[in-house]
Scaffold this motif. Structure first.
Motif, PDB file in Angstrom:
ATOM      1  N   VAL A 275       0.818  -1.218   0.000  1.00 45.50           N
ATOM      2  CA  VAL A 275       0.000   0.000   0.000  1.00 45.50           C
ATOM      3  C   VAL A 275       0.846   1.260   0.000  1.00 45.50           C
ATOM      4  O   VAL A 275       0.318   2.364  -0.165  1.00 45.50           O
ATOM      5  CB  VAL A 275      -0.943   0.023   1.227  1.00 45.50           C
ATOM      6  CG1 VAL A 275      -1.894  -1.156   1.207  1.00 45.50           C
ATOM      7  CG2 VAL A 275      -0.150   0.073   2.529  1.00 45.50           C
ATOM      8  N   CYS A 276       2.167   1.130   0.144  1.00 39.55           N
ATOM      9  CA  CYS A 276       3.034   2.302   0.268  1.00 39.55           C
ATOM     10  C   CYS A 276       3.167   3.015  -1.078  1.00 39.55           C
ATOM     11  O   CYS A 276       3.596   2.410  -2.064  1.00 39.55           O
ATOM     12  CB  CYS A 276       4.417   1.898   0.771  1.00 39.55           C
ATOM     13  SG  CYS A 276       5.544   3.300   0.941  1.00 39.55           S
ATOM     14  N   PRO A 277       2.827   4.307  -1.164  1.00 41.72           N
ATOM     15  CA  PRO A 277       2.930   5.017  -2.451  1.00 41.72           C
ATOM     16  C   PRO A 277       4.358   5.255  -2.916  1.00 41.72           C
ATOM     17  O   PRO A 277       4.582   5.529  -4.093  1.00 41.72           O
ATOM     18  CB  PRO A 277       2.212   6.345  -2.177  1.00 41.72           C
ATOM     19  CG  PRO A 277       2.329   6.542  -0.703  1.00 41.72           C
ATOM     20  CD  PRO A 277       2.287   5.167  -0.103  1.00 41.72           C
ATOM     21  N   THR A 278       5.324   5.164  -2.009  1.00 36.23           N
ATOM     22  CA  THR A 278       6.725   5.299  -2.422  1.00 36.23           C
ATOM     23  C   THR A 278       7.433   3.957  -2.489  1.00 36.23           C
ATOM     24  O   THR A 278       8.634   3.902  -2.784  1.00 36.23           O
ATOM     25  CB  THR A 278       7.483   6.232  -1.455  1.00 36.23           C
ATOM     26  OG1 THR A 278       7.408   5.709  -0.115  1.00 36.23           O
ATOM     27  CG2 THR A 278       6.908   7.635  -1.487  1.00 36.23           C
ATOM     28  N   GLY A 279       6.740   2.853  -2.195  1.00 36.22           N
ATOM     29  CA  GLY A 279       7.269   1.515  -2.407  1.00 36.22           C
ATOM     30  C   GLY A 279       8.334   1.062  -1.440  1.00 36.22           C
ATOM     31  O   GLY A 279       9.159   0.210  -1.784  1.00 36.22           O
ATOM     32  N   ILE A 280       8.348   1.581  -0.204  1.00 35.01           N
ATOM     33  CA  ILE A 280       9.367   1.171   0.761  1.00 35.01           C
ATOM     34  C   ILE A 280       8.785   0.175   1.747  1.00 35.01           C
ATOM     35  O   ILE A 280       7.559  -0.002   1.835  1.00 35.01           O
ATOM     36  CB  ILE A 280       9.948   2.386   1.525  1.00 35.01           C
ATOM     37  CG1 ILE A 280       8.850   3.047   2.374  1.00 35.01           C
ATOM     38  CG2 ILE A 280      10.572   3.375   0.576  1.00 35.01           C
ATOM     39  CD1 ILE A 280       9.365   4.106   3.326  1.00 35.01           C
ATOM     40  N   ASP A 281       9.653  -0.463   2.493  1.00 38.82           N
ATOM     41  CA  ASP A 281       9.256  -1.367   3.569  1.00 38.82           C
ATOM     42  C   ASP A 281       9.556  -0.668   4.886  1.00 38.82           C
ATOM     43  O   ASP A 281      10.716  -0.505   5.265  1.00 38.82           O
ATOM     44  CB  ASP A 281      10.025  -2.688   3.460  1.00 38.82           C
ATOM     45  CG  ASP A 281       9.499  -3.745   4.423  1.00 38.82           C
ATOM     46  OD1 ASP A 281       8.767  -3.385   5.364  1.00 38.82           O
ATOM     47  OD2 ASP A 281       9.831  -4.936   4.234  1.00 38.82           O
ATOM     48  N   ILE A 282       8.520  -0.210   5.574  1.00 36.76           N
ATOM     49  CA  ILE A 282       8.701   0.558   6.799  1.00 36.76           C
ATOM     50  C   ILE A 282       9.356  -0.293   7.889  1.00 36.76           C
ATOM     51  O   ILE A 282       9.948   0.248   8.833  1.00 36.76           O
ATOM     52  CB  ILE A 282       7.339   1.114   7.288  1.00 36.76           C
ATOM     53  CG1 ILE A 282       7.542   2.201   8.347  1.00 36.76           C
ATOM     54  CG2 ILE A 282       6.454  -0.014   7.807  1.00 36.76           C
ATOM     55  CD1 ILE A 282       8.260   3.424   7.844  1.00 36.76           C
ATOM     56  N   ARG A 283       9.322  -1.594   7.733  1.00 28.39           N
ATOM     57  CA  ARG A 283       9.928  -2.476   8.733  1.00 28.39           C
ATOM     58  C   ARG A 283      11.449  -2.393   8.705  1.00 28.39           C
ATOM     59  O   ARG A 283      12.119  -2.874   9.626  1.00 28.39           O
ATOM     60  CB  ARG A 283       9.468  -3.916   8.502  1.00 28.39           C
ATOM     61  CG  ARG A 283       7.972  -4.116   8.684  1.00 28.39           C
ATOM     62  CD  ARG A 283       7.534  -5.515   8.294  1.00 28.39           C
ATOM     63  NE  ARG A 283       7.799  -5.781   6.873  1.00 28.39           N
ATOM     64  CZ  ARG A 283       7.592  -6.954   6.290  1.00 28.39           C
ATOM     65  NH1 ARG A 283       7.118  -7.980   7.006  1.00 28.39           N
ATOM     66  NH2 ARG A 283       7.867  -7.116   4.998  1.00 28.39           N
ATOM     67  N   ASN A 284      12.006  -1.804   7.648  1.00 28.53           N
ATOM     68  CA  ASN A 284      13.462  -1.604   7.587  1.00 28.53           C
ATOM     69  C   ASN A 284      13.908  -0.332   8.311  1.00 28.53           C
ATOM     70  O   ASN A 284      15.066   0.042   8.230  1.00 28.53           O
ATOM     71  CB  ASN A 284      13.918  -1.544   6.131  1.00 28.53           C
ATOM     72  CG  ASN A 284      13.791  -2.883   5.437  1.00 28.53           C
ATOM     73  OD1 ASN A 284      13.885  -3.931   6.071  1.00 28.53           O
ATOM     74  ND2 ASN A 284      13.553  -2.858   4.132  1.00 28.53           N
ATOM     75  N   GLY A 285      12.975   0.326   8.994  1.00 23.64           N
ATOM     76  CA  GLY A 285      13.321   1.537   9.732  1.00 23.64           C
ATOM     77  C   GLY A 285      12.902   2.790   8.967  1.00 23.64           C
ATOM     78  O   GLY A 285      12.459   2.729   7.817  1.00 23.64           O
ATOM     79  N   LEU A 286      13.053   3.918   9.610  1.00 25.71           N
ATOM     80  CA  LEU A 286      12.679   5.194   9.000  1.00 25.71           C
ATOM     81  C   LEU A 286      13.578   5.475   7.804  1.00 25.71           C
ATOM     82  O   LEU A 286      14.792   5.389   7.888  1.00 25.71           O
ATOM     83  CB  LEU A 286      12.796   6.323  10.024  1.00 25.71           C
ATOM     84  CG  LEU A 286      12.436   7.720   9.516  1.00 25.71           C
ATOM     85  CD1 LEU A 286      10.970   7.780   9.107  1.00 25.71           C
ATOM     86  CD2 LEU A 286      12.752   8.767  10.579  1.00 25.71           C
ATOM     87  N   GLN A 287      12.963   5.826   6.687  1.00 25.00           N
ATOM     88  CA  GLN A 287      13.688   6.123   5.447  1.00 25.00           C
ATOM     89  C   GLN A 287      13.224   7.469   4.910  1.00 25.00           C
ATOM     90  O   GLN A 287      12.072   7.859   5.113  1.00 25.00           O
ATOM     91  CB  GLN A 287      13.417   5.017   4.414  1.00 25.00           C
ATOM     92  CG  GLN A 287      13.915   3.645   4.878  1.00 25.00           C
ATOM     93  CD  GLN A 287      13.032   2.513   4.381  1.00 25.00           C
ATOM     94  OE1 GLN A 287      12.998   2.224   3.197  1.00 25.00           O
ATOM     95  NE2 GLN A 287      12.300   1.869   5.288  1.00 25.00           N
ATOM     96  N   TYR A 288      14.105   8.164   4.215  1.00 24.39           N
ATOM     97  CA  TYR A 288      13.752   9.494   3.751  1.00 24.39           C
ATOM     98  C   TYR A 288      12.644   9.465   2.705  1.00 24.39           C
ATOM     99  O   TYR A 288      11.966  10.464   2.467  1.00 24.39           O
ATOM    100  CB  TYR A 288      14.988  10.215   3.193  1.00 24.39           C
ATOM    101  CG  TYR A 288      15.441   9.749   1.827  1.00 24.39           C
ATOM    102  CD1 TYR A 288      14.944  10.330   0.660  1.00 24.39           C
ATOM    103  CD2 TYR A 288      16.373   8.722   1.698  1.00 24.39           C
ATOM    104  CE1 TYR A 288      15.362   9.903  -0.585  1.00 24.39           C
ATOM    105  CE2 TYR A 288      16.789   8.281   0.451  1.00 24.39           C
ATOM    106  CZ  TYR A 288      16.285   8.876  -0.682  1.00 24.39           C
ATOM    107  OH  TYR A 288      16.692   8.452  -1.916  1.00 24.39           O
ATOM    108  N   GLU A 289      12.414   8.293   2.066  1.00 29.05           N
ATOM    109  CA  GLU A 289      11.331   8.202   1.093  1.00 29.05           C
ATOM    110  C   GLU A 289       9.949   8.206   1.752  1.00 29.05           C
ATOM    111  O   GLU A 289       8.949   8.468   1.088  1.00 29.05           O
ATOM    112  CB  GLU A 289      11.458   6.927   0.261  1.00 29.05           C
ATOM    113  CG  GLU A 289      12.719   6.861  -0.597  1.00 29.05           C
ATOM    114  CD  GLU A 289      13.831   6.105   0.088  1.00 29.05           C
ATOM    115  OE1 GLU A 289      14.746   5.641  -0.624  1.00 29.05           O
ATOM    116  OE2 GLU A 289      13.781   5.972   1.327  1.00 29.05           O
ATOM    117  N   CYS A 290       9.883   7.900   3.041  1.00 29.88           N
ATOM    118  CA  CYS A 290       8.593   7.840   3.732  1.00 29.88           C
ATOM    119  C   CYS A 290       7.974   9.234   3.794  1.00 29.88           C
ATOM    120  O   CYS A 290       8.598  10.174   4.285  1.00 29.88           O
ATOM    121  CB  CYS A 290       8.776   7.270   5.137  1.00 29.88           C
ATOM    122  SG  CYS A 290       7.252   7.247   6.110  1.00 29.88           S
ATOM    123  N   ILE A 291       6.734   9.371   3.313  1.00 30.72           N
ATOM    124  CA  ILE A 291       6.067  10.671   3.321  1.00 30.72           C
ATOM    125  C   ILE A 291       5.065  10.795   4.462  1.00 30.72           C
ATOM    126  O   ILE A 291       4.309  11.772   4.526  1.00 30.72           O
ATOM    127  CB  ILE A 291       5.359  10.931   1.982  1.00 30.72           C
ATOM    128  CG1 ILE A 291       4.288   9.872   1.719  1.00 30.72           C
ATOM    129  CG2 ILE A 291       6.368  10.994   0.837  1.00 30.72           C
ATOM    130  CD1 ILE A 291       3.432  10.170   0.488  1.00 30.72           C
TER     131      ILE A 291
END
Length: 467
Positions: A275-291
């Motif tokens: 469901v992530c619009p930027t295609g990341i895995d939040i389980r890998n920790g906070l990433q700058y792609e997270c909006i």
């Protein structure tokens, strides 16, 4: 002595397996949840404001219109002029500090809920779902050969994209060109070359940004995503995965105690990634792609509800809270931004209320001075008088200067509402002693019905040097 920076080792293969890491198109899965509802309500209000305000009428004119040709900026009952540009600068500064305050408090919540790039991307993704189906159907459609069905579905999708882009462009340009005339001109194909260019430009920009670039704008082009991390602290609310509760990940049947199998609460369903619009895995920790859109929270909460687990495996929380501590709201950085923001808003309101509704600009004649037949020294000036009020009025021009100076100007001036009048005037030295080569004087503009709110503009009077 050296200190080691704590680091979390992430499996590179796991990162590459995410849509963001693979480099291909990101197809998001449809979902529902409370944060999605909040976003829909916010987007609905913003759309009503953006698309509706342009059509409002105020005093027989468009309520909000940035008339660049006539250099007038109408905002409901007020008209702003180029001389009021400092107010616009103040608004931008206040908006910047407001963004800093929100970032320190709750991370990239602006990006996830109200940023135009994110909002229009969600609209375009909805168009994809309507025309091409949900995530797995779109993935199959991408891999399928070109058939009549694929052409029709893709054509319908791009038709909706272009329609939304055109309406968006028309509305945006309509804040600078009267939108009713613009709409009629668009329907009759009777647009001027400049207007047609801007309508086409913003249509293309919306279509490309929200339809094709999408997460690339947030990930690679937006500077906010790059410097946001320096504004975070241990008490900033960000979307985080509770690894202590979720690990070890693994599939299981409903009703089985995960602890008995050595598992955590994470079922490794990967819905948070889908469901992530930027295609990341939040389980890998906070990433700058997270909006900070909270789509992963809604997806994870739905799985927790089905499994009978407590919600919040992925949630808004702070680093301090994840480590078992407490989130501190009253901290120096946040309080500092709030204080500065409150002061700036207060000063802006005062400046807005005290804004003079008349203006005078003084331009000296190119001839430095002249001596008339009576032996008096004259300086010629051109005064531009502006009536910023919504009603006509009578005005007076007077001179604030040392004894010996006199003003030759009309006794009273009549200006219509939002009118500009060029007034040539002369200042004469008729004193006994020869004036200084350079003397400071001022012109005063006052309304006949309200002399207390006079406007004063300084200038100089030049005279030849007498030897």
């Amino acid at each position: 002595m050296s200190e080691r920076i704590p680091a979390k080792i992430i499996d590179a293969a796991a990162v590459r397996n995410t849509p963001a890491g693979s480099g291909g198109p990101i197809h998001t899965k449809a979902f529902s949840g409370r944060y999605r509802l909040f976003r829909l309500l916010g987007v609905g209000a913003l759309f009503a404001l953006f698309f509706g305000t342009a059509w409002l009428t105020w005093n027989q004119r468009q309520a909000v219109l940035w008339d660049l040709v006539n250099r007038k900026f109408h905002i409901f009952g007020a008209t702003y002029w180029p001389q009021d540009l400092i107010l616009l600068s103040a608004i931008l500064i206040i908006a910047a500090f407001g963004l800093f305050f929100i970032t320190v408090a709750a991370g990239r919540i602006w990006c996830g809920y109200t940023c135009p790039q994110s909002v229009w991307t969600w609209v375009f993704m909805w168009a994809e779902k309507v025309t091409e189906g949900d995530r797995h159907q779109r993935v199959r459609l991408d891999a399928a050969p070109w058939t009549a069905n694929k052409v029709l579905r893709r054509g319908a999708k791009h038709g909706i994209w272009l329609g939304v882009s055109l309406i968006t462009s028309l509305t945006f340009v309509g804040y600078f060109t009267p939108i009713r005339e613009l709409s009629v001109g668009l329907l009759t194909m009777d647009l001027g070359p400049q207007t047609a260019f801007w309508v086409f430009f913003f249509t293309a920009a919306t279509y490309i940004n929200a339809g094709w670039l999408r997460e690339k704008v947030c990930r690679d082009m937006c500077p906010y995503g790059r410097f946001q991390s320096v504004m975070f602290d241990r008490d900033t609310l960000v979307i985080s995965y509770d690894a202590a509760r979720g690990e070890q990940r693994g599939a299981r049947r409903k009703g089985i105690d995960p602890a008995a199998q050595g598992l955590g609460d994470c079922t490794d369903c990967t819905l948070c990634v889908q469901v992530c619009p930027t295609g990341i895995d939040i389980r890998n920790g906070l990433q700058y792609e997270c909006i900070g859109c909270a789509a992963c929270i809604d997806a994870c909460d739905s799985v927790m509800d089905k499994m009978g687990y407590a919600r919040g495996l992925i949630r808004y929380t702070s680093e301090s809270a994840l480590e078992g501590g407490k989130t501190h709201w009253l901290r120096p950085r946040l309080v500092g931004y709030a204080g500065v923001l409150a002061v700036m808003i207060g000063l802006f309101i005062v400046a807005l209320l005290e804004r003079p509704l008349m203006s005078i600009d003084v331009t000296r004649d190119r001839n430095l001075f002249r001596e008339n037949g009576a032996g008096q020294v004259e300086n010629a000036y051109s005064l531009k008088v502006i009536n910023k009020r919504q009603q006509p009025g009578h005005y007076q021009i007077s001179l604030d200067a040392p004894a010996g100076f006199s003003l030759m100007a009309p006794h009273t001036l009549y200006l219509n509402a939002e009118d500009i009048l060029d007034v040539p005037v002369n200042v004469i030295w008729d004193g006994e002693q020869w004036p200084d080569p350079r003397k400071e004087i001022s012109f005063v503009l006052s309304a006949v019905d309200n002399e207390t709110n006079a406007v004063t503009v300084a200038s100089t009077f030049l005279a030849p040097v007498r030897r």
